[in-house]
Design a protein around this motif. Sequence first.
Motif, mmCIF file in Angstrom:
data_model
loop_
_atom_site.group_PDB
_atom_site.id
_atom_site.type_symbol
_atom_site.label_atom_id
_atom_site.label_comp_id
_atom_site.label_asym_id
_atom_site.label_seq_id
_atom_site.Cartn_x
_atom_site.Cartn_y
_atom_site.Cartn_z
ATOM 1 N N ALA A 1 -29.975 45.197 35.762
ATOM 2 C CA ALA A 1 -28.832 46.099 35.915
ATOM 3 C C ALA A 1 -27.630 45.596 35.131
ATOM 4 C CB ALA A 1 -28.478 46.247 37.400
ATOM 5 N N GLN B 1 -28.801 62.993 24.644
ATOM 6 C CA GLN B 1 -29.693 62.978 25.807
ATOM 7 C C GLN B 1 -30.286 61.590 26.031
ATOM 8 O OE1 GLN B 1 -32.245 66.221 24.580
ATOM 9 N NE2 GLN B 1 -31.662 67.424 26.364
ATOM 10 N N ILE C 1 -29.942 59.945 29.747
ATOM 11 C CA ILE C 1 -31.080 59.583 30.597
ATOM 12 C C ILE C 1 -31.073 58.099 30.878
ATOM 13 C CG2 ILE C 1 -33.573 59.395 30.699
ATOM 14 C CD1 ILE C 1 -33.920 61.783 29.248
ATOM 15 N N TYR C 2 -30.853 57.325 29.839
ATOM 16 C CA TYR C 2 -30.937 55.874 29.995
ATOM 17 C C TYR C 2 -29.882 55.371 30.975
ATOM 18 C CZ TYR C 2 -32.770 51.418 28.395
ATOM 19 O OH TYR C 2 -33.404 50.216 28.324
ATOM 20 N N ARG D 1 -28.600 56.909 33.431
ATOM 21 C CA ARG D 1 -28.922 57.292 34.806
ATOM 22 C C ARG D 1 -29.832 56.265 35.479
ATOM 23 N NH1 ARG D 1 -26.899 60.172 38.065
ATOM 24 N NH2 ARG D 1 -28.584 61.566 38.660
ATOM 25 N N TYR D 2 -30.723 55.625 34.688
ATOM 26 C CA TYR D 2 -31.619 54.626 35.279
ATOM 27 C C TYR D 2 -30.840 53.441 35.848
ATOM 28 C CZ TYR D 2 -35.264 57.177 32.796
ATOM 29 O OH TYR D 2 -36.103 58.152 32.329
ATOM 30 N N PHE D 3 -29.591 53.291 35.424
ATOM 31 C CA PHE D 3 -28.769 52.197 35.938
ATOM 32 C C PHE D 3 -27.945 52.652 37.141
ATOM 33 C CE2 PHE D 3 -29.841 50.834 31.721
ATOM 34 C CZ PHE D 3 -29.993 49.464 31.843
ATOM 35 N N GLY D 4 -28.312 53.798 37.693
ATOM 36 C CA GLY D 4 -27.630 54.263 38.895
ATOM 37 C C GLY D 4 -26.224 54.771 38.633
ATOM 38 N N LEU D 5 -25.938 55.104 37.377
ATOM 39 C CA LEU D 5 -24.597 55.606 37.049
ATOM 40 C C LEU D 5 -24.554 57.117 37.230
ATOM 41 C CD1 LEU D 5 -24.229 53.444 33.831
ATOM 42 C CD2 LEU D 5 -22.992 53.100 35.977
ATOM 43 N N SER D 6 -23.396 57.619 37.627
ATOM 44 C CA SER D 6 -23.282 59.055 37.871
ATOM 45 C C SER D 6 -23.328 59.823 36.557
ATOM 46 C CB SER D 6 -21.960 59.351 38.578
ATOM 47 O OG SER D 6 -20.901 59.169 37.666
ATOM 48 N N LYS D 7 -23.651 61.117 36.662
ATOM 49 C CA LYS D 7 -23.724 61.946 35.457
ATOM 50 C C LYS D 7 -22.379 61.974 34.743
ATOM 51 C CE LYS D 7 -27.641 64.816 36.573
ATOM 52 N NZ LYS D 7 -28.147 65.978 37.298
ATOM 53 N N HIS E 1 -19.974 59.746 34.730
ATOM 54 C CA HIS E 1 -19.702 58.474 34.071
ATOM 55 C C HIS E 1 -20.518 58.352 32.785
ATOM 56 C CE1 HIS E 1 -18.639 54.213 33.748
ATOM 57 N NE2 HIS E 1 -19.879 54.045 33.345
ATOM 58 N N ASN F 1 -24.584 50.463 30.243
ATOM 59 C CA ASN F 1 -24.275 49.925 31.575
ATOM 60 C C ASN F 1 -23.223 48.824 31.518
ATOM 61 O OD1 ASN F 1 -26.136 48.343 30.157
ATOM 62 N ND2 ASN F 1 -26.839 47.341 32.012
ATOM 63 N N THR G 1 -13.646 56.959 34.400
ATOM 64 C CA THR G 1 -14.370 56.557 35.601
ATOM 65 C C THR G 1 -14.816 55.110 35.445
ATOM 66 O OG1 THR G 1 -16.266 57.566 34.549
ATOM 67 C CG2 THR G 1 -15.258 58.784 36.353
ATOM 68 N N GLU H 1 -17.441 52.572 36.835
ATOM 69 C CA GLU H 1 -18.605 52.426 37.690
ATOM 70 C C GLU H 1 -19.386 51.206 37.263
ATOM 71 O OE1 GLU H 1 -19.746 57.041 38.467
ATOM 72 O OE2 GLU H 1 -21.396 55.637 38.192
ATOM 73 N N ARG I 1 -26.046 49.615 38.958
ATOM 74 C CA ARG I 1 -26.583 49.082 40.212
ATOM 75 C C ARG I 1 -28.077 49.359 40.304
ATOM 76 N NH1 ARG I 1 -26.932 53.386 44.054
ATOM 77 N NH2 ARG I 1 -26.293 55.290 43.019
ATOM 78 N N CYS J 1 -30.925 51.101 42.182
ATOM 79 C CA CYS J 1 -31.043 52.212 43.130
ATOM 80 C C CYS J 1 -32.154 51.930 44.126
ATOM 81 C CB CYS J 1 -31.376 53.500 42.383
ATOM 82 S SG CYS J 1 -30.050 54.012 41.317
ATOM 83 N N PRO K 1 -33.161 48.788 35.577
ATOM 84 C CA PRO K 1 -33.514 48.324 36.925
ATOM 85 C C PRO K 1 -34.734 49.027 37.538
ATOM 86 C CG PRO K 1 -31.152 48.719 36.766
ATOM 87 C CD PRO K 1 -31.760 49.268 35.522
#
Lengths: 321, 269
Positions: free
Chosen positions: A93, A112, A116-117, A119-125, A127, A168, B5, B7, B10, B12, B112
């Motif tokens: 992460a 894109q 997509i990439y 998002r895999y780090f748990g980041l909001s759309k 952000h 990230n 923002t 952030e 993390r 998930c 992750p």
Amino acid sequence: MRPAIVPDVVAETAVRDGGLVRARGLTKQFGDFEAVRGIDLDVEPGEAFGFLGPNGAGKSSTMRMVSCVSPRTGGDLTVLGMDPRTQGPDIRARLGVVPQQDNLDNELTVRQNLHIYGRYFGLSKAHVRAKAVELLDFAQLTDRADAEVEPLSGGMKRRLTIARSLINDPELLLLDEPTTGLDPQARHLLWDRLFRLRQQGVTLIITTHYMDEAEQLCDRLVVMDGGKIVAEGSPGELIARYCSREVLELRFVTDKPDAAAAEGLADRIEVLPDRLLLYTSDGEASLAAAHQRGLAPASSLVRRGTLEDVFLRLTGRTLVD
Amino acid sequence: MTTTTRERARVCPTPTAVWLVVEGLWTWYRRNWRSSAVSSVVEPVLFLLALGLGFGSQIQPSAATGGLPYVQYLAPALVVASALQTAAFESTYPVLAAFKWNRTFLGIASTPITSRQLAMGQLLWIFLRLSVSSAAFLVVAALLGAVTSVGVIGSLFAALLTAMALAAPLVAYSASLDTEGQQFSAIFRFIVVPMTVFAGTFFPVDQLPAWVRPIVWLTPLWHGTELSRASAFGTGELLPVLGHLVYLTALVVIGARLAVRTFTRRLEV
Ligand SMILES: Nc1ncnc2c1ncn2[C@@H]1O[C@H](COP(=O)(O)OP(=O)(O)OP(=O)(O)O)[C@@H](O)[C@H]1O
Ligand SMILES: [Mg+2]
């Protein structure tokens, strides 16, 4: 622009474990073949650390273990103070990874791929969208943001891979031959970007086959050969230790170079098919001495000792594979 | 320029991570969803029209068709067979592509997301994609008068279970390949197509020679077809229904475990 590297995170980590990456006796085996044969590493926060080594030396294998993608076979490894075996996702992460071979989704657009990439780090759309705009600018790909990746040039794809690795805001960025295949403009652009990241406190680990790149970018280097580390130090230290301040090149067109005649003119003499290389602290003086001895090279050149000399001395001039 | 923002990346929790994989696959898929929709909804509808209504008009309702018009006999089985075919496709080329040609899964391995979550996301994606196409087919079939009762909802379930019983092991297999996918055409030719033709979709299995039947009993399609018709026609008996459910569920579970294993082996080298 200023990617969101939070300096206190780096500092915090540094205090906690005294090194972002720490390896002791690290090994990697593929079946019976040992690609990495017991290496020790310490990468400090904020530094730019380089791996040099001929093809097959085990650089990528090491990078992949540090990236927490490839499990180690033996030895100890901690990255950001954690063990990749048990905390791989937590470490990943906080890493940015540029693999030797691009693995972008060629059928999607540039943008894109970043979305997509991220998002895999748990980041909001939201952000990820904002971050993508920033990174497209960073990689000078804004013009191509909504073009498909497939038809992009190799250099553009490489830049996108590098941009993607920053989605990230990593604390540690691992770049496996980031500039292979880039034109000089793109290389210089990347060096500039990496320099900026360093100023923001990002730690860099880089492998490269370009000695000028290593000299430009790296505070500290290791030279790997056959799965082992054969030398370590700053570019300047390595040159001082394994080369000389200057190198005198004597070129011979017709005759074979007469090594015996040059005996004693320099600390070390290397005989190549068309040249003699004299490793010396004073090239001009050695050249004068050579003329006095009656050596008559077709041409001569005095240059400063480089990392390339160090590299060739340590790993040999012959191809390994 | 600074993003507004703030952030932190993390890790998930697994359900979210699996969902993110689905999101990624959907982004990839929606580029050309139309052509896939054609092959997974329009094609079976054409089949239903040609075989069910066209050819079926020559077939008198009989014991073999459960006393029903052929088109109504065919519809609950056709939804299973076409889900299975779509599953076979989705579990092969796209999976190998993501490992070998596009190498996108290798990129995900540096995030992750774990290999296990990636495998589960791939399977969930196939499941969701099949849910949509199978449900769409059943709606069209209902409009064409090929559906007899609300029991057809059970047929939808049977179709999805059957398709996943093939998809899970096939995804595992595709993830283990390092070829150009030559094996896939053999799988289609020698497994998927014969299954569709002989496993009870178009005519009852007891029309086949006795020695062929045990082979048919091994196919997920036969179990799914039996389940589907039992639900659509309300003819189910407890023990056989349980047997079919257990057999298909076992294939899904074993297949999913194998998929996790082959994904891990492929990515964590
Ligand atoms: N997955 C693998 N399976 C088997 N052998 C491997 C695998 N990956 C790497 N190797 C072998 O390990 C050795 C080291 O490879 P590695 O990719 O680490 O070298 P490298 O220093 O990065 O070389 P290059 O400069 O060519 O990128 C090579 O001999 C390679 O063939
Ligand atoms: Mg390499």
